[in-house]
Scaffold this active site. Structure first.
Site, PDB file in Angstrom:
ATOM      1  N   ASP A   8       0.972  -1.316   0.241  1.00  0.00           N
ATOM      2  CA  ASP A   8      -0.297   0.047   0.146  1.00  0.00           C
ATOM      3  C   ASP A   8       0.937   1.264  -0.338  1.00  0.00           C
ATOM      4  O   ASP A   8       1.699   1.578   0.526  1.00  0.00           O
ATOM      5  CB  ASP A   8      -0.559  -0.188   1.472  1.00  0.00           C
ATOM      6  CG  ASP A   8      -1.634  -1.442   1.962  1.00  0.00           C
ATOM      7  OD1 ASP A   8      -1.536  -1.705   0.965  1.00  0.00           O
ATOM      8  OD2 ASP A   8      -2.103  -1.135   3.134  1.00  0.00           O
ATOM      9  N   TRP A  32       5.703 -10.485   1.127  1.00  0.00           N
ATOM     10  CA  TRP A  32       5.093  -9.573   1.776  1.00  0.00           C
ATOM     11  C   TRP A  32       6.009 -10.080   3.228  1.00  0.00           C
ATOM     12  O   TRP A  32       5.909 -11.743   4.003  1.00  0.00           O
ATOM     13  CB  TRP A  32       3.117  -9.822   2.291  1.00  0.00           C
ATOM     14  CG  TRP A  32       2.687  -8.616   3.335  1.00  0.00           C
ATOM     15  CD1 TRP A  32       2.184  -7.060   3.098  1.00  0.00           C
ATOM     16  CD2 TRP A  32       2.668  -9.085   4.913  1.00  0.00           C
ATOM     17  NE1 TRP A  32       2.232  -7.140   4.651  1.00  0.00           N
ATOM     18  CE2 TRP A  32       2.113  -8.097   5.348  1.00  0.00           C
ATOM     19  CE3 TRP A  32       2.386 -10.913   5.376  1.00  0.00           C
ATOM     20  CZ2 TRP A  32       1.877  -8.026   6.861  1.00  0.00           C
ATOM     21  CZ3 TRP A  32       2.693 -10.316   7.121  1.00  0.00           C
ATOM     22  CH2 TRP A  32       1.904  -9.763   7.432  1.00  0.00           C
ATOM     23  N   GLU A 195     -10.241  -2.675   4.744  1.00  0.00           N
ATOM     24  CA  GLU A 195      -9.254  -1.992   4.747  1.00  0.00           C
ATOM     25  C   GLU A 195      -8.845  -0.450   4.267  1.00  0.00           C
ATOM     26  O   GLU A 195      -9.559  -0.018   3.121  1.00  0.00           O
ATOM     27  CB  GLU A 195      -8.328  -3.259   3.906  1.00  0.00           C
ATOM     28  CG  GLU A 195      -8.505  -3.994   4.248  1.00  0.00           C
ATOM     29  CD  GLU A 195      -6.845  -5.361   3.440  1.00  0.00           C
ATOM     30  OE1 GLU A 195      -6.167  -6.181   4.927  1.00  0.00           O
ATOM     31  OE2 GLU A 195      -7.093  -5.286   2.946  1.00  0.00           O
ATOM     32  N   TRP A 275      -3.356 -10.087  -4.715  1.00  0.00           N
ATOM     33  CA  TRP A 275      -2.694 -11.723  -4.096  1.00  0.00           C
ATOM     34  C   TRP A 275      -2.872 -13.060  -5.523  1.00  0.00           C
ATOM     35  O   TRP A 275      -3.015 -13.854  -5.073  1.00  0.00           O
ATOM     36  CB  TRP A 275      -3.614 -11.681  -3.502  1.00  0.00           C
ATOM     37  CG  TRP A 275      -3.366 -11.334  -2.135  1.00  0.00           C
ATOM     38  CD1 TRP A 275      -4.123 -10.092  -1.801  1.00  0.00           C
ATOM     39  CD2 TRP A 275      -1.968 -10.586  -1.150  1.00  0.00           C
ATOM     40  NE1 TRP A 275      -2.869  -9.364  -0.641  1.00  0.00           N
ATOM     41  CE2 TRP A 275      -1.889  -9.664  -0.494  1.00  0.00           C
ATOM     42  CE3 TRP A 275      -0.060 -11.448  -1.944  1.00  0.00           C
ATOM     43  CZ2 TRP A 275      -1.714  -9.635   0.074  1.00  0.00           C
ATOM     44  CZ3 TRP A 275       0.370 -11.423  -0.690  1.00  0.00           C
ATOM     45  CH2 TRP A 275      -0.044  -9.862  -0.161  1.00  0.00           C
TER      46      TRP A 275
HETATM   47  C1  FRU Z   1      -4.060  -3.718   3.007  1.00  0.00           C
HETATM   48  C2  FRU Z   1      -3.488  -4.325   4.168  1.00  0.00           C
HETATM   49  C3  FRU Z   1      -3.643  -3.388   4.976  1.00  0.00           C
HETATM   50  C4  FRU Z   1      -2.216  -3.624   6.049  1.00  0.00           C
HETATM   51  C5  FRU Z   1      -1.725  -3.438   5.469  1.00  0.00           C
HETATM   52  C6  FRU Z   1      -0.169  -4.638   5.345  1.00  0.00           C
HETATM   53  O1  FRU Z   1      -3.488  -4.420   1.824  1.00  0.00           O
HETATM   54  O2  FRU Z   1      -3.823  -5.551   4.568  1.00  0.00           O
HETATM   55  O3  FRU Z   1      -4.837  -3.432   5.551  1.00  0.00           O
HETATM   56  O4  FRU Z   1      -2.179  -1.768   7.433  1.00  0.00           O
HETATM   57  O5  FRU Z   1      -1.672  -3.630   4.095  1.00  0.00           O
HETATM   58  O6  FRU Z   1       1.207  -4.675   5.103  1.00  0.00           O
END
Ligand code: FRU
Length: 446
Positions: A8, A32, A195, A275
């Site tokens: 993000d 990630w 989110e 994803w």
């Molecule tokens: C969205 C998210 C957010 C979180 C971040 C973690 O892609 O899941 O909600 O803060 O990514 O990397």
């Protein structure tokens, strides 16, 4: 990023003549992992220079064998002009879906914005009924109410929801209300929470934007979709104009959008990922940002997004020729194509050097886009529309589509096709193309 994993956009702001783009970053791998904030700066939204890692997780998560860290958040400029960042810290977590805790922090940066100098915990417990997904704060000062406001993405009794908090000083927060709760079909379709909520005032309207992670739409198989709802915000309550949600990206690779006011217009970036498709093994990095987009609300009260116009300075060669629908591009350049007219039946095929292609076409009143990666399980199609204009950009596998003045957008990125050698526009008998314009775009650095 040069290397590592990016998701993000975070902390977007303009300070003086410099734009700052922070982002979710895992420097030690291409997937990630423990979250840092990466940092890049730009004078013009197109030429970006990498800066050192800005924010590290609170604790050595890798040594603990845990994930978590400095999650997403926003920049906030106070009434005295001082800048801080509100963001979420996920405490060391050993499971991706359960038993984690998320807290909200306020961080103040050094004057040159290269490192945090003060960091304070401002909110650490969830209201009754809210899930442990409790993250991605956005803060603003509400002049009319004389208080600070914060929204957070969460879920209430299982429905994706956006929570509203109030504060007198920006440090102590009290829960005010559930600002928005998604219709039950999202929970039923697997959504876990909202989110990266965004909430802003543009063209006389309030716009709420959020992604619903985990959701799969039964008819198309598309998942993790991004939505906007327009409405009014009065006395701490959001009053949507309609129960309908506007889908912001039919291609689904435009997620975690974050917008900010740069003093002139509301701008947004989003993370180009869903994803669904992973970067091929061996790649040094994973993650791209969208083009910068300017946000507006149109006469039908829908959010419209168009690329920030200074990309036009990068236009290099006009590629279309009168009466020709086959456009030959060069191997290395980015590409822009615009069509306008009455376009009920149109197909645009972009062919790469390796023979693979993307296809964007109208079908039963919708736009549908497919890539070489697709196996047919998921149908990437828009809502119904009467197509009047279409602009698409192709840049190293990234396809960004803007239709009807940006009210319908679709974004996808392919790892199987990076450079186009040709593009063909095919029109049905009832279609009139009043305008066709195609350009190659040079590198922002030339
Ligand atoms: C969205 C998210 C957010 C979180 C971040 C973690 O892609 O899941 O909600 O803060 O990514 O990397």
């Amino acid at each position: 990023p040069f290397k590592g994993w990016m998701n993000d956009p975070n902390g977007l702001c303009r300070v003086g003549e410099t734009y700052h783009l922070f982002y979710q970053y895992h420097p030690n791998g291409t997937d990630w992992g423990p979250m840092h904030w990466g940092h890049a700066v730009s004078p013009d939204l197109y030429r970006w220079v990498h800066y050192p890692v800005f924010q590290h997780p609170d604790g050595n998560l890798a040594a603990l064998g845990a994930t978590g860290g400095a999650f997403s958040g926003n920049a906030f400029t106070d009434r005295d002009g001082s800048l801080s960042f509100y963001y979420t810290e996920r405490l060391p977590a050993y499971d991706l879906f359960k038993d984690y805790k998320e807290v909200q922090k306020r961080m103040r940066p050094s004057a040159n914005l290269v490192r945090p100098v003060a960091n304070q915990l401002v909110l650490d417990s969830t209201p009754p009924g809210a899930s442990h997904d409790f993250r991605d704060p956005k803060v603003w000062y509400d002049e009319s109410a004389g208080c600070y406001r914060m929204i957070l993405g969460s879920a209430v009794d299982g429905d994706p929801a956006i929570l509203l908090y109030n504060s007198e000083d920006g440090n102590e927060w009290s829960f005010a209300s559930v600002l928005y709760r998604a219709p039950s079909r999202f929970r039923e379709g697997g959504a876990r929470c909202a989110e990266c909520p965004d909430f802003f005032f543009v063209d006389g309207h309030w716009v709420l934007v959020a992604g619903f992670v985990g959701y799969t739409e039964a008819e198309t198989g598309r998942h993790n979709l991004l939505y906007a709802v327009t409405g009014d915000f009065r006395d701490g309550a959001f009053i949507p104009y309609s129960d309908e949600l506007q889908e912001l990206d039919f291609g689904t690779d435009y997620y975690a959008m974050q917008s900010f006011w740069d003093g002139r217009r509301q701008l947004a970036f989003a993370w180009l990922f869903n994803w669904e498709v992973r970067k091929p093994e061996g790649s040094a990095y994973s993650g791209e940002m969208s083009l910068p987009r300017v946000l507006a609300v149109d006469d039908s009260k829908r959010l419209a997004m168009l690329p920030e116009a200074s990309y036009k300075r990068l236009r290099q060669k006009r590629l279309d020729r009168p009466g020709e629908s086959r456009i030959v591009t060069s191997l290395t350049d980015a590409f822009e194509l615009t069509l306008a007219g009455t376009l009920p039946d149109i197909a645009i095929e972009g062919v790469a050097a390796n023979g693979s292609s993307f296809l964007l076409r109208t079908e039963a009143g919708r736009l549908v886009v497919s890539l070489p990666e697709d196996d047919g399980r998921i149908v990437y199609r828009s809502a119904n529309l009467t197509l009047k204009d279409l602009t698409l950009f192709f840049d190293r596998g990234v396809l960004e589509i803007f239709a009807n003045s940006g009210v319908v957008c679709g974004t996808r990125r392919s790892y199987r096709m990076t450079d186009l050698v040709g593009i063909e526009v095919r029109a049905g008998a009832d279609t009139t193309i009043a305008r066709l314009e195609a350009w190659s775009l040079r590198s922002a650095w030339e």
